[in-house]
Motif scaffolding. Structure first.
Motif, PDB file in Angstrom:
ATOM      1  N   SER A   1       0.800  -1.225   0.000  1.00 18.89           N
ATOM      2  CA  SER A   1       0.000   0.000   0.000  1.00 18.89           C
ATOM      3  C   SER A   1       0.837   1.282   0.000  1.00 18.89           C
ATOM      4  O   SER A   1       0.469   2.249  -0.672  1.00 18.89           O
ATOM      5  N   PRO A   2       1.968   1.345   0.727  1.00 18.25           N
ATOM      6  CA  PRO A   2       2.787   2.562   0.644  1.00 18.25           C
ATOM      7  C   PRO A   2       3.267   2.860  -0.777  1.00 18.25           C
ATOM      8  O   PRO A   2       3.261   4.016  -1.213  1.00 18.25           O
ATOM      9  N   GLU A   3       3.647   1.809  -1.497  1.00 20.20           N
ATOM     10  CA  GLU A   3       4.106   1.999  -2.875  1.00 20.20           C
ATOM     11  C   GLU A   3       2.958   2.408  -3.797  1.00 20.20           C
ATOM     12  O   GLU A   3       3.133   3.237  -4.699  1.00 20.20           O
ATOM     13  N   LEU A   4       1.770   1.850  -3.557  1.00 21.69           N
ATOM     14  CA  LEU A   4       0.604   2.229  -4.364  1.00 21.69           C
ATOM     15  C   LEU A   4       0.183   3.670  -4.069  1.00 21.69           C
ATOM     16  O   LEU A   4      -0.261   4.395  -4.966  1.00 21.69           O
ATOM     17  N   SER A   5       0.338   4.090  -2.820  1.00 22.70           N
ATOM     18  CA  SER A   5       0.051   5.485  -2.483  1.00 22.70           C
ATOM     19  C   SER A   5       0.993   6.417  -3.241  1.00 22.70           C
ATOM     20  O   SER A   5       0.569   7.454  -3.780  1.00 22.70           O
ATOM     21  N   LYS A   6       2.268   6.036  -3.289  1.00 27.60           N
ATOM     22  CA  LYS A   6       3.237   6.838  -4.038  1.00 27.60           C
ATOM     23  C   LYS A   6       2.907   6.838  -5.530  1.00 27.60           C
ATOM     24  O   LYS A   6       3.154   7.823  -6.228  1.00 27.60           O
ATOM     25  N   MET A   7       2.341   5.733  -6.010  1.00 25.04           N
ATOM     26  CA  MET A   7       1.923   5.667  -7.407  1.00 25.04           C
ATOM     27  C   MET A   7       0.854   6.719  -7.698  1.00 25.04           C
ATOM     28  O   MET A   7       0.901   7.406  -8.728  1.00 25.04           O
ATOM     29  N   PHE A   8      -0.099   6.868  -6.787  1.00 20.50           N
ATOM     30  CA  PHE A   8      -1.137   7.891  -6.996  1.00 20.50           C
ATOM     31  C   PHE A   8      -0.547   9.300  -6.899  1.00 20.50           C
ATOM     32  O   PHE A   8      -1.004  10.207  -7.601  1.00 20.50           O
ATOM     33  N   ASP A   9       0.455   9.490  -6.049  1.00 22.11           N
ATOM     34  CA  ASP A   9       1.172  10.774  -6.018  1.00 22.11           C
ATOM     35  C   ASP A   9       1.761  11.073  -7.392  1.00 22.11           C
ATOM     36  O   ASP A   9       1.656  12.196  -7.901  1.00 22.11           O
ATOM     37  N   ALA A  10       2.402  10.058  -7.973  1.00 23.51           N
ATOM     38  CA  ALA A  10       3.084  10.233  -9.255  1.00 23.51           C
ATOM     39  C   ALA A  10       2.097  10.513 -10.382  1.00 23.51           C
ATOM     40  O   ALA A  10       2.338  11.374 -11.245  1.00 23.51           O
TER      41      ALA A  10
ATOM     42  N   PRO B   1      -3.803  -3.510  -0.400  1.00 26.15           N
ATOM     43  CA  PRO B   1      -3.937  -2.896  -1.728  1.00 26.15           C
ATOM     44  C   PRO B   1      -5.369  -2.833  -2.238  1.00 26.15           C
ATOM     45  O   PRO B   1      -5.755  -1.851  -2.882  1.00 26.15           O
ATOM     46  N   THR B   2      -6.165  -3.860  -1.949  1.00 27.60           N
ATOM     47  CA  THR B   2      -7.556  -3.852  -2.412  1.00 27.60           C
ATOM     48  C   THR B   2      -8.337  -2.699  -1.803  1.00 27.60           C
ATOM     49  O   THR B   2      -9.055  -1.971  -2.509  1.00 27.60           O
ATOM     50  N   ALA B   3      -8.208  -2.506  -0.498  1.00 29.00           N
ATOM     51  CA  ALA B   3      -8.913  -1.410   0.166  1.00 29.00           C
ATOM     52  C   ALA B   3      -8.423  -0.061  -0.339  1.00 29.00           C
ATOM     53  O   ALA B   3      -9.215   0.875  -0.524  1.00 29.00           O
ATOM     54  N   LEU B   4      -7.126   0.035  -0.576  1.00 28.16           N
ATOM     55  CA  LEU B   4      -6.565   1.297  -1.077  1.00 28.16           C
ATOM     56  C   LEU B   4      -7.124   1.632  -2.464  1.00 28.16           C
ATOM     57  O   LEU B   4      -7.543   2.773  -2.716  1.00 28.16           O
ATOM     58  N   LEU B   5      -7.138   0.652  -3.345  1.00 26.39           N
ATOM     59  CA  LEU B   5      -7.635   0.885  -4.708  1.00 26.39           C
ATOM     60  C   LEU B   5      -9.129   1.198  -4.714  1.00 26.39           C
ATOM     61  O   LEU B   5      -9.599   2.026  -5.502  1.00 26.39           O
ATOM     62  N   ASN B   6      -9.887   0.539  -3.840  1.00 27.85           N
ATOM     63  CA  ASN B   6     -11.312   0.848  -3.750  1.00 27.85           C
ATOM     64  C   ASN B   6     -11.549   2.256  -3.213  1.00 27.85           C
ATOM     65  O   ASN B   6     -12.497   2.947  -3.626  1.00 27.85           O
TER      66      ASN B   6
ATOM     67  N   GLY C   1      -7.034 -10.036  -1.206  1.00 29.68           N
ATOM     68  CA  GLY C   1      -6.432 -10.977  -0.277  1.00 29.68           C
ATOM     69  C   GLY C   1      -4.927 -10.868  -0.154  1.00 29.68           C
ATOM     70  O   GLY C   1      -4.317 -11.562   0.655  1.00 29.68           O
ATOM     71  N   LYS C   2      -4.323  -9.995  -0.935  1.00 25.50           N
ATOM     72  CA  LYS C   2      -2.868  -9.850  -0.908  1.00 25.50           C
ATOM     73  C   LYS C   2      -2.478  -8.573  -0.166  1.00 25.50           C
ATOM     74  O   LYS C   2      -3.108  -7.537  -0.346  1.00 25.50           O
ATOM     75  N   THR C   3      -1.432  -8.675   0.632  1.00 26.31           N
ATOM     76  CA  THR C   3      -0.901  -7.488   1.300  1.00 26.31           C
ATOM     77  C   THR C   3       0.305  -6.933   0.560  1.00 26.31           C
ATOM     78  O   THR C   3       0.623  -5.752   0.673  1.00 26.31           O
TER      79      THR C   3
ATOM     80  N   ALA D   1      -1.336  -8.304 -13.317  1.00 27.43           N
ATOM     81  CA  ALA D   1      -2.763  -8.675 -13.261  1.00 27.43           C
ATOM     82  C   ALA D   1      -3.619  -7.462 -12.900  1.00 27.43           C
ATOM     83  O   ALA D   1      -4.702  -7.258 -13.475  1.00 27.43           O
ATOM     84  N   MET D   2      -3.149  -6.663 -11.963  1.00 31.82           N
ATOM     85  CA  MET D   2      -3.851  -5.431 -11.586  1.00 31.82           C
ATOM     86  C   MET D   2      -3.953  -4.496 -12.788  1.00 31.82           C
ATOM     87  O   MET D   2      -5.025  -3.945 -13.082  1.00 31.82           O
ATOM     88  N   PHE D   3      -2.854  -4.327 -13.484  1.00 32.18           N
ATOM     89  CA  PHE D   3      -2.802  -3.435 -14.647  1.00 32.18           C
ATOM     90  C   PHE D   3      -3.768  -3.912 -15.740  1.00 32.18           C
ATOM     91  O   PHE D   3      -4.520  -3.119 -16.308  1.00 32.18           O
TER      92      PHE D   3
END
Length: 219
Positions: free
Chosen positions: A6-15, A64-69, A100-102, A111-113
């Motif tokens: 989730s920290p990396e995905l948060s940075k992705m949204f920053d970018a 990651p699932t909760a973050l993306l939602n 289900g993945k952390t 797969a997400m992409f």
């Protein structure tokens, strides 16, 4: 070992938000030719909202699932234009793909992409060649999947995806719009890059750069 949480995905949204802000004027200019000249504004509103909502989460306790939602809901609430439901669906599909993945490995990230791209296609009911963002997203997703299946690293797979998105967006110049407001122009839409495809390239480029920076190695 590739590991994206989730920290990396948060940075992705920053970018993504930063890249869209930098590209806003160009996107509005492109949209001014065949639309309402507000695409860049809508995308900035959406990704700023997603960035801010995600930044407000307890990332250590959010998967990651909760973050993306969360990103999906905030984007949709911020953008009433067509890009709102499209990107909201993209993030929800991406969320489902990694449920289900952390931590996400390279295969999970691809797969997400791919799920994001399929979500945009399904929600917009668009096909290749109709001069929409699907003309960038679908080739990108297919290229990423093929590269990963061939044993390419996540970084290399995303680089291939970005190149495919760039080619797809450029190809929209030679298409007649079949969806959205620009379809009213008929053949007058020829010769112009679709703004949704152009912004897709910006989004995919920011995703690739951000996720690559989170990778300790070339896995």
């Amino acid at each position: 070992m590739t590991s994206i949480g989730s920290p990396e995905l948060s940075k992705m949204f920053d970018a993504i938000a930063a890249a869209i802000a930098a590209d806003k004027d160009r996107l509005c200019q492109l949209d001014g030719v065949i639309g309402d000249a507000d695409h860049g504004i809508a995308m900035e509103l959406g990704f700023n909202a997603a960035r801010d909502a995600v930044a407000g989460l307890d990332l250590a306790a959010t998967d990651p699932t909760a973050l993306l939602n969360t990103a999906a809901k905030s984007f949709l609430n911020a953008v009433g234009a067509s890009s709102g439901p499209l990107y909201a669906t993209a993030f929800m599909r991406g969320a489902a793909a990694v449920k289900g993945k952390t931590k996400l490995g390279a295969d999970d990230a691809i797969a997400m992409f791919q799920a994001m791209a399929q979500g945009i296609k399904d929600r917009g009911k668009a096909e290749l060649g109709e001069k929409t963002m699907v003309d960038a997203w679908q080739p990108a997703a297919e290229a990423a999947g093929a590269a990963r299946a061939a044993g390419k690293s996540l970084a290399d797979s995303l680089a291939v995806a970005l190149a495919a998105a760039e080619r797809g967006a450029e190809a929209t110049k030679d298409m007649i719009a079949a969806k959205g407001r620009s379809s009213r122009l008929g053949e007058r839409s020829l010769g112009h890059v679709d703004p949704g495809a152009a912004s897709a390239v910006t989004v995919i480029g920011a995703m690739a750069q951000s996720l690559n920076s989170a990778i300790p190695g070339k896995v």
